[in-house]
Design a protein around this motif. Structure first.
Motif, mmCIF file in Angstrom:
data_model
loop_
_atom_site.group_PDB
_atom_site.id
_atom_site.type_symbol
_atom_site.label_atom_id
_atom_site.label_comp_id
_atom_site.label_asym_id
_atom_site.label_seq_id
_atom_site.Cartn_x
_atom_site.Cartn_y
_atom_site.Cartn_z
ATOM 1 N N GLU A 163 0.724 -1.313 0.029
ATOM 2 C CA GLU A 163 -0.002 -0.072 0.025
ATOM 3 C C GLU A 163 0.897 1.335 -0.055
ATOM 4 O OE1 GLU A 163 -2.586 -0.298 3.411
ATOM 5 O OE2 GLU A 163 -3.523 -1.985 2.715
ATOM 6 N N LEU A 164 2.020 1.154 0.610
ATOM 7 C CA LEU A 164 2.737 2.431 1.044
ATOM 8 C C LEU A 164 3.456 2.634 -0.408
ATOM 9 C CD1 LEU A 164 4.109 2.053 4.511
ATOM 10 C CD2 LEU A 164 2.602 3.764 3.614
ATOM 11 N N ASP A 169 4.775 9.148 -2.990
ATOM 12 C CA ASP A 169 4.789 10.188 -3.929
ATOM 13 C C ASP A 169 6.247 9.682 -5.017
ATOM 14 O OD1 ASP A 169 5.278 12.341 -5.567
ATOM 15 O OD2 ASP A 169 5.418 13.806 -4.178
ATOM 16 N N PRO A 170 6.122 9.660 -6.318
ATOM 17 C CA PRO A 170 7.071 9.365 -7.163
ATOM 18 C C PRO A 170 8.305 10.345 -7.154
ATOM 19 C CG PRO A 170 5.420 9.956 -8.451
ATOM 20 C CD PRO A 170 4.962 9.893 -7.224
ATOM 21 N N GLY A 171 8.163 11.706 -6.522
ATOM 22 C CA GLY A 171 9.055 12.833 -6.456
ATOM 23 C C GLY A 171 10.132 12.644 -5.469
ATOM 24 N N ARG A 172 10.891 13.644 -5.307
ATOM 25 C CA ARG A 172 12.027 13.522 -4.414
ATOM 26 C C ARG A 172 12.014 14.588 -3.125
ATOM 27 N NH1 ARG A 172 17.370 13.096 -8.320
ATOM 28 N NH2 ARG A 172 16.704 11.404 -9.477
ATOM 29 N N GLY A 173 10.675 14.689 -2.980
ATOM 30 C CA GLY A 173 10.489 15.658 -1.812
ATOM 31 C C GLY A 173 10.632 14.995 -0.476
ATOM 32 N N VAL A 174 10.401 15.721 0.718
ATOM 33 C CA VAL A 174 10.606 15.162 1.944
ATOM 34 C C VAL A 174 9.744 14.086 2.379
ATOM 35 C CG1 VAL A 174 10.549 15.879 4.346
ATOM 36 C CG2 VAL A 174 11.633 17.520 2.646
ATOM 37 N N GLU A 175 8.384 14.127 1.917
ATOM 38 C CA GLU A 175 7.598 13.005 2.033
ATOM 39 C C GLU A 175 8.080 11.747 1.558
ATOM 40 O OE1 GLU A 175 3.582 14.485 0.713
ATOM 41 O OE2 GLU A 175 3.783 16.033 2.621
ATOM 42 N N SER A 176 8.422 12.003 0.185
ATOM 43 C CA SER A 176 8.987 10.644 -0.558
ATOM 44 C C SER A 176 10.058 10.202 0.260
ATOM 45 C CB SER A 176 9.308 11.071 -1.924
ATOM 46 O OG SER A 176 8.441 11.666 -2.688
ATOM 47 N N VAL A 177 10.820 10.962 0.755
ATOM 48 C CA VAL A 177 12.044 10.122 1.559
ATOM 49 C C VAL A 177 11.622 9.579 2.601
ATOM 50 C CG1 VAL A 177 14.142 10.674 2.693
ATOM 51 C CG2 VAL A 177 13.699 11.704 0.633
ATOM 52 N N GLN A 178 10.899 10.155 3.563
ATOM 53 C CA GLN A 178 10.105 9.711 4.497
ATOM 54 C C GLN A 178 9.602 8.366 4.355
ATOM 55 O OE1 GLN A 178 7.820 12.537 6.550
ATOM 56 N NE2 GLN A 178 9.489 13.879 7.171
ATOM 57 N N ARG A 180 9.931 6.369 1.950
ATOM 58 C CA ARG A 180 10.865 5.224 1.554
ATOM 59 C C ARG A 180 11.677 4.531 2.646
ATOM 60 N NH1 ARG A 180 11.497 8.469 -3.020
ATOM 61 N NH2 ARG A 180 13.283 9.401 -2.104
ATOM 62 N N THR A 181 11.933 5.627 3.935
ATOM 63 C CA THR A 181 12.624 5.354 4.938
ATOM 64 C C THR A 181 11.442 4.263 5.784
ATOM 65 O OG1 THR A 181 13.688 7.235 5.108
ATOM 66 C CG2 THR A 181 13.630 6.190 7.154
ATOM 67 N N GLU A 182 10.372 4.569 6.046
ATOM 68 C CA GLU A 182 9.295 3.667 6.552
ATOM 69 C C GLU A 182 9.385 2.653 5.931
ATOM 70 O OE1 GLU A 182 6.503 2.952 9.741
ATOM 71 O OE2 GLU A 182 7.993 4.611 9.273
ATOM 72 N N LEU A 183 9.392 2.192 4.534
ATOM 73 C CA LEU A 183 9.150 1.047 3.781
ATOM 74 C C LEU A 183 10.554 0.227 4.209
ATOM 75 C CD1 LEU A 183 8.008 2.179 0.404
ATOM 76 C CD2 LEU A 183 6.629 0.856 2.150
ATOM 77 N N ALA A 184 11.530 0.791 4.359
ATOM 78 C CA ALA A 184 12.859 0.051 4.818
ATOM 79 C C ALA A 184 12.822 -0.298 6.115
ATOM 80 C CB ALA A 184 14.097 1.074 4.432
ATOM 81 N N LYS A 185 12.336 0.217 7.074
ATOM 82 C CA LYS A 185 12.017 -0.287 8.330
ATOM 83 C C LYS A 185 11.319 -1.331 8.329
ATOM 84 C CE LYS A 185 12.950 4.207 10.941
ATOM 85 N NZ LYS A 185 12.433 5.256 11.657
#
Length: 465
Positions: A163-164, A169-178, A180-185
């Motif tokens: 789902e995540l 967001d496919p962009g490179r904003g702050v929300e996209s980074v967060q 991807r970090t959540e997905l890694a955890k």
């Protein structure tokens, strides 16, 4: 024997010359082993195996082997068997366990009958498996529910990641980074959950021990058996007898050569003469009581085992020449006519026969009429406490005749001291050795008138008969 290294030839000579004695001692040892076997009742041993599924380390297998023979398992097995007078303390000495290849724990039991040994091994395995099952049950129902919870967590995590990933967001904003970090955890949590699930499955498999069939009923006794006791006792006595013979020969200190014997007596060797013995047995006759001689002959004790093999003499004529040469040396040492005492040990039959023949040859020598020849008189003395008669008139010297290897240095010194106490000088030593005759030509016998005159004291004669 000398101080040289003992070779197999010495052991072979003991077996050949002391064969009957060794057989008798072996029988005594067999009886001793049989008596020792009666003190130890027969025992039977059997074992049963338990398979431990899953992956196990060597240290863990050793721990399971210790658990299999622990006091808790043994006490429960003793209660289940219900043998009268047999408790956990006694069973603890009769059971053992060990880890083998393939994650297998082998539990062994020993009892006085095959049936009891089989029941003991089966009961020990049964109690061991039950004890491990109870340890797993003591953790409660929560561990059993953990594998299902972990599986559900894995499924939810996969869904959340999906789902995540779709809403990110496919962009490179702050929300996209967060995101991807959540997905890694979440992926890390998923991997940890999978590992815990595997460990839980392995632990669940370990609790399912498998008994690999009942113990086999033993068909033979556990060593040492009664037959092994008997054979071991016979071999023990046989080895001790051989070692005793070798030790006695090495520590006996018996002079053998004419030079060694003469040095022990403090005199001069006059020569070596032969005494014919029986070709088959090599035993001279006479010299010991009849019953004692028969027993010694039966056991083979009448012939020393450490003497060299009997050599074959030339013939009767050659032996006679040896005696006359000794008489000639004796005349050379005594230029005037003297009466000599021929001293022989009372238990030395070969020396006695040599002394008697030496007297006969001295009296029958044709040179006696033209040369002064000493008059010989034979006397037997004890080996341990020798007593030599005192001087009588012109009878002052003494001639010692004995066999090689029969007397110790101390006994020879005692004979020399006895001659000195009697006031007699030792004029020489004659060594007598048993030989086998080989009649090749007719030899003249001493005349009938030349019968040796043996003068022995009464007490010496009684000991020599």
């Amino acid at each position: 024997m000398s101080d040289d290294t003992i070779r197999l030839a010495a052991v072979g000579r003991i077996v050949r010359r002391r064969g009957r004695l060794l057989v008798l001692l072996a029988l005594v040892g067999a009886l001793f082993g049989y008596g020792a076997g009666l003190l130890f009742p027969p025992r039977y041993t059997t074992s049963a195996s338990v398979l431990l599924p899953g992956a196990w380390q060597e240290r863990e297998l050793l721990t399971q082997a210790e658990i299999a023979t622990s006091s808790v398992v043994v006490d429960r097995a003793a209660d289940a068997l219900g043998w009268s007078g047999v408790g956990g303390d006694e069973l603890r000495d009769r059971v053992s366990a060990g880890a083998t290849d393939g994650n297998i724990i082998r539990v062994s039991g020993t009892a006085d009958t095959p049936e009891r040994a089989q029941r003991l091994a089966d009961q020990m395995v049964r109690q061991f498996v039950a004890f491990n099952a109870r340890i797993g049950a003591d953790d409660g129902p929560e561990p059993a529910a953990r594998p299902e919870e972990l599986r559900q967590l894995v499924v939810r995590t996969h869904r959340r990641i999906t789902e995540l990933a779709d809403n990110a967001d496919p962009g490179r904003g702050v929300e996209s980074v967060q995101t991807r970090t959540e997905l890694a955890k979440l992926r890390t949590a998923l991997q940890d959950a999978v590992k815990k699930l595997e460990q839980t499955d392995s632990a669940a498999d370990r609790s399912n021990m498998v008994v690999m069939g009942p113990a086999a009923r033993p068909t033979g006794e556990t060593p040492p058996t009664r037959a092994q006791f008997i054979v071991g006792g016979a071999l023990l006595f046989l080895v001790l007898a051989i070692v005793g013979h070798l030790a006695a020969a090495r520590t006996g200190g018996r002079p053998r050569s004419a030079t060694e014997i003469a040095e022990a007596l403090g005199s001069t060797p006059l020569g070596t003469v032969g005494v014919p013995v029986d070709r088959a047995s090599g035993r001279p006759g006479g010299g010991t009581p009849r019953a004692r001689a028969r027993a010694r002959r039966l056991l083979g004790l009448d012939v020393r085992w450490d003497t060299p093999v009997l050599r074959t003499s030339g013939d009767e004529a050659g032996m006679r020449i040896r005696y006359r040469r000794v008489c000639g040396r004796l005349r050379d040492r005594l230029p005037t006519t003297r009466r000599l005492l021929v001293v022989v040990p009372e238990d030395d039959g070969i020396a006695r026969r040599a002394a008697e023949r030496l007297v006969a040859e001295s009296e029958s020598d044709p040179r006696t009429a033209s040369a002064a020849s000493p008059v010989l008189r034979v006397v037997a003395v004890g080996a341990t406490q020798p007593v030599v008669p005192d001087r009588d008139g012109d009878e002052s010297g003494a001639l010692v005749v004995l066999s090689a290897g029969d007397r110790t240095a101390g006994e020879l010194a005692g004979i020399a001291e006895a001659c000195a106490d009697a006031g007699r000088d030792l004029v020489g030593v004659v060594l007598a050795e048993p030989v086998r005759t080989r009649p090749t030509r007719s030899a003249g016998r001493p005349p009938a008138a030349a019968t040796p005159v043996v003068a022995v004291e009464d007490n010496a004669l009684e000991g020599a008969r």
